[in-house]
Design a protein around this motif. Sequence first.
Motif, PDB file in Angstrom:
ATOM      1  N   ARG A 104       4.807 -11.672  -9.791  1.00 50.48           N
ATOM      2  CA  ARG A 104       6.209 -11.706  -9.359  1.00 50.48           C
ATOM      3  C   ARG A 104       7.052 -12.508 -10.342  1.00 50.48           C
ATOM      4  O   ARG A 104       8.179 -12.124 -10.685  1.00 50.48           O
ATOM      5  CB  ARG A 104       6.302 -12.318  -7.953  1.00 50.48           C
ATOM      6  CG  ARG A 104       7.708 -12.402  -7.381  1.00 50.48           C
ATOM      7  CD  ARG A 104       8.289 -11.016  -7.161  1.00 50.48           C
ATOM      8  NE  ARG A 104       9.614 -11.050  -6.594  1.00 50.48           N
ATOM      9  CZ  ARG A 104       9.881 -11.019  -5.285  1.00 50.48           C
ATOM     10  NH1 ARG A 104       8.879 -10.974  -4.408  1.00 50.48           N
ATOM     11  NH2 ARG A 104      11.116 -11.028  -4.853  1.00 50.48           N
ATOM     12  N   ALA A 105       6.511 -13.627 -10.815  1.00 50.62           N
ATOM     13  CA  ALA A 105       7.223 -14.454 -11.790  1.00 50.62           C
ATOM     14  C   ALA A 105       7.444 -13.699 -13.093  1.00 50.62           C
ATOM     15  O   ALA A 105       8.510 -13.786 -13.715  1.00 50.62           O
ATOM     16  CB  ALA A 105       6.447 -15.746 -12.045  1.00 50.62           C
ATOM     17  N   LEU A 106       6.421 -12.942 -13.524  1.00 53.58           N
ATOM     18  CA  LEU A 106       6.548 -12.143 -14.739  1.00 53.58           C
ATOM     19  C   LEU A 106       7.637 -11.080 -14.573  1.00 53.58           C
ATOM     20  O   LEU A 106       8.464 -10.873 -15.476  1.00 53.58           O
ATOM     21  CB  LEU A 106       5.211 -11.490 -15.065  1.00 53.58           C
ATOM     22  CG  LEU A 106       5.151 -10.596 -16.296  1.00 53.58           C
ATOM     23  CD1 LEU A 106       5.530 -11.376 -17.553  1.00 53.58           C
ATOM     24  CD2 LEU A 106       3.769  -9.976 -16.444  1.00 53.58           C
ATOM     25  N   LYS A 107       7.660 -10.419 -13.437  1.00 56.72           N
ATOM     26  CA  LYS A 107       8.686  -9.420 -13.154  1.00 56.72           C
ATOM     27  C   LYS A 107      10.075 -10.049 -13.147  1.00 56.72           C
ATOM     28  O   LYS A 107      11.029  -9.504 -13.713  1.00 56.72           O
ATOM     29  CB  LYS A 107       8.398  -8.749 -11.817  1.00 56.72           C
ATOM     30  CG  LYS A 107       9.438  -7.723 -11.401  1.00 56.72           C
ATOM     31  CD  LYS A 107       9.137  -7.159 -10.015  1.00 56.72           C
ATOM     32  CE  LYS A 107      10.241  -6.212  -9.562  1.00 56.72           C
ATOM     33  NZ  LYS A 107       9.971  -5.699  -8.184  1.00 56.72           N
ATOM     34  N   ASN A 108      10.192 -11.220 -12.504  1.00 59.85           N
ATOM     35  CA  ASN A 108      11.487 -11.909 -12.468  1.00 59.85           C
ATOM     36  C   ASN A 108      11.946 -12.305 -13.861  1.00 59.85           C
ATOM     37  O   ASN A 108      13.147 -12.227 -14.178  1.00 59.85           O
ATOM     38  CB  ASN A 108      11.394 -13.146 -11.578  1.00 59.85           C
ATOM     39  CG  ASN A 108      11.299 -12.805 -10.100  1.00 59.85           C
ATOM     40  OD1 ASN A 108      11.618 -11.684  -9.683  1.00 59.85           O
ATOM     41  ND2 ASN A 108      10.854 -13.748  -9.302  1.00 59.85           N
ATOM     42  N   THR A 161      15.583 -11.507 -18.356  1.00 54.81           N
ATOM     43  CA  THR A 161      15.825 -11.220 -19.772  1.00 54.81           C
ATOM     44  C   THR A 161      16.767 -10.037 -19.934  1.00 54.81           C
ATOM     45  O   THR A 161      17.721 -10.085 -20.729  1.00 54.81           O
ATOM     46  CB  THR A 161      14.496 -10.939 -20.493  1.00 54.81           C
ATOM     47  OG1 THR A 161      13.658 -12.094 -20.397  1.00 54.81           O
ATOM     48  CG2 THR A 161      14.735 -10.623 -21.957  1.00 54.81           C
ATOM     49  N   ILE A 162      16.514  -8.968 -19.199  1.00 49.22           N
ATOM     50  CA  ILE A 162      17.384  -7.791 -19.278  1.00 49.22           C
ATOM     51  C   ILE A 162      18.799  -8.148 -18.832  1.00 49.22           C
ATOM     52  O   ILE A 162      19.796  -7.774 -19.476  1.00 49.22           O
ATOM     53  CB  ILE A 162      16.815  -6.644 -18.434  1.00 49.22           C
ATOM     54  CG1 ILE A 162      15.490  -6.161 -19.026  1.00 49.22           C
ATOM     55  CG2 ILE A 162      17.810  -5.482 -18.352  1.00 49.22           C
ATOM     56  CD1 ILE A 162      14.743  -5.177 -18.151  1.00 49.22           C
ATOM     57  N   GLY A 163      18.906  -8.884 -17.729  1.00 54.56           N
ATOM     58  CA  GLY A 163      20.216  -9.300 -17.254  1.00 54.56           C
ATOM     59  C   GLY A 163      20.942 -10.179 -18.254  1.00 54.56           C
ATOM     60  O   GLY A 163      22.164 -10.063 -18.435  1.00 54.56           O
ATOM     61  N   VAL A 174       9.696 -17.952 -11.721  1.00 53.43           N
ATOM     62  CA  VAL A 174       9.571 -17.408 -13.074  1.00 53.43           C
ATOM     63  C   VAL A 174       8.363 -18.078 -13.714  1.00 53.43           C
ATOM     64  O   VAL A 174       7.757 -18.985 -13.138  1.00 53.43           O
ATOM     65  CB  VAL A 174      10.855 -17.639 -13.898  1.00 53.43           C
ATOM     66  CG1 VAL A 174      12.006 -16.791 -13.371  1.00 53.43           C
ATOM     67  CG2 VAL A 174      11.239 -19.118 -13.916  1.00 53.43           C
ATOM     68  N   LEU A 175       8.012 -17.649 -14.911  1.00 50.00           N
ATOM     69  CA  LEU A 175       6.796 -18.169 -15.533  1.00 50.00           C
ATOM     70  C   LEU A 175       6.836 -19.677 -15.718  1.00 50.00           C
ATOM     71  O   LEU A 175       5.847 -20.374 -15.476  1.00 50.00           O
ATOM     72  CB  LEU A 175       6.565 -17.476 -16.873  1.00 50.00           C
ATOM     73  CG  LEU A 175       6.232 -15.979 -16.798  1.00 50.00           C
ATOM     74  CD1 LEU A 175       6.107 -15.395 -18.203  1.00 50.00           C
ATOM     75  CD2 LEU A 175       4.966 -15.736 -16.004  1.00 50.00           C
ATOM     76  N   SER A 176       7.990 -20.201 -16.123  1.00 57.37           N
ATOM     77  CA  SER A 176       8.088 -21.652 -16.352  1.00 57.37           C
ATOM     78  C   SER A 176       7.928 -22.438 -15.057  1.00 57.37           C
ATOM     79  O   SER A 176       7.234 -23.464 -15.021  1.00 57.37           O
ATOM     80  CB  SER A 176       9.431 -21.984 -17.011  1.00 57.37           C
ATOM     81  OG  SER A 176       9.522 -21.419 -18.288  1.00 57.37           O
ATOM     82  N   SER A 177       8.565 -21.973 -13.990  1.00 57.52           N
ATOM     83  CA  SER A 177       8.477 -22.706 -12.730  1.00 57.52           C
ATOM     84  C   SER A 177       7.075 -22.595 -12.122  1.00 57.52           C
ATOM     85  O   SER A 177       6.544 -23.564 -11.581  1.00 57.52           O
ATOM     86  CB  SER A 177       9.524 -22.189 -11.740  1.00 57.52           C
ATOM     87  OG  SER A 177       9.319 -20.822 -11.438  1.00 57.52           O
ATOM     88  N   TRP A 178       6.456 -21.409 -12.221  1.00 59.92           N
ATOM     89  CA  TRP A 178       5.109 -21.257 -11.686  1.00 59.92           C
ATOM     90  C   TRP A 178       4.111 -22.054 -12.510  1.00 59.92           C
ATOM     91  O   TRP A 178       3.125 -22.570 -11.976  1.00 59.92           O
ATOM     92  CB  TRP A 178       4.729 -19.791 -11.643  1.00 59.92           C
ATOM     93  CG  TRP A 178       3.482 -19.497 -10.854  1.00 59.92           C
ATOM     94  CD1 TRP A 178       2.380 -18.808 -11.270  1.00 59.92           C
ATOM     95  CD2 TRP A 178       3.198 -19.889  -9.498  1.00 59.92           C
ATOM     96  NE1 TRP A 178       1.435 -18.737 -10.268  1.00 59.92           N
ATOM     97  CE2 TRP A 178       1.915 -19.401  -9.165  1.00 59.92           C
ATOM     98  CE3 TRP A 178       3.911 -20.606  -8.542  1.00 59.92           C
ATOM     99  CZ2 TRP A 178       1.338 -19.603  -7.921  1.00 59.92           C
ATOM    100  CZ3 TRP A 178       3.330 -20.815  -7.293  1.00 59.92           C
ATOM    101  CH2 TRP A 178       2.065 -20.320  -7.000  1.00 59.92           C
TER     102      TRP A 178
END
Length: 291
Positions: free
Chosen positions: A65-69, A74-76, A245-249
């Motif tokens: 889920r973090a990777l998807k977010n 990034t796209i946003g 997100v990856l950093s928070s996880w």
Amino acid sequence: MAIRVLKPWLFIMPALLIYLTVIFFPAIYTFYLSFFSWNGVAPHKDFVGIQNYVDLIMNDSVFLRALKNNLQWTIGSLVFIMGTGLLLALLLNRKMKGRVLFRGVFYFPFVLSGIVVASGWAWMYNPTQGFINKVLELAGLDSWTHAWLAEPKTALYAVFVAALWQGVGQPMVLFLAGLQTIPADPYEAAIIDGAKKYQSFWYITLPLLRETFVIVIATTMIASMKVYDIIYGMTGGGPAESTQVLSSWMYYQTFRFANIGSGSAISLFLVLITMVVIIPYVLYTTRKSHL
């Protein structure tokens, strides 16, 4: 002869030592820790090989889920933050009263701490006393009021709006710098040839901003991949892990759950994804700009 060879190394030695101490060796040690199961305080580490990486991909739904977010973020960022920055730069590059003031106003949020921005926007999103819901109520749009940060379907987008408000200043300034290096001659020639404004933008402005786009896209993508503070300050990764997100996880795995191996593995995933995206793009665009 020997002095001439050693002299450049003497000049770069202080910076090289700092780089090795602060970045290179910690990165290598993190890579080393990713192959162990360790809680950070035990005297012994249990070697598990690539099991931490396998568990993240196969068994950790929050990591996916973090990777998807992160990919959505990034796209946003590339579409909205960079696009809005370019639009503001085009508007504020024109001769108009107060343009210096407006440049400062739009750039000011970027110099604020992410936690400060998170605190302010968290209050604005407050479901009962927040500015956003109050404005909707005054406008007669009571049905639109919402617990923006408490609903998994809207929390990530609500945080992104705050990040958009904070981050748009950097690409705006970079695009402004690029626009001011473009000479007036091509535009004057285009007017003589009867070109429309959108044609001048497409065939003159964008090509001459190529090198600026290299910098803006690279910095925007890097910032989007390592986003952390504004998410931690506004939602803490919730509700229901919907804004992780990856950093928070990585932070939660390392410091909350004392799972140093998994946290280190996430950090390596983050580095690899960033390198896979950024390095080919920079190489391609720089090679293209020198053709």
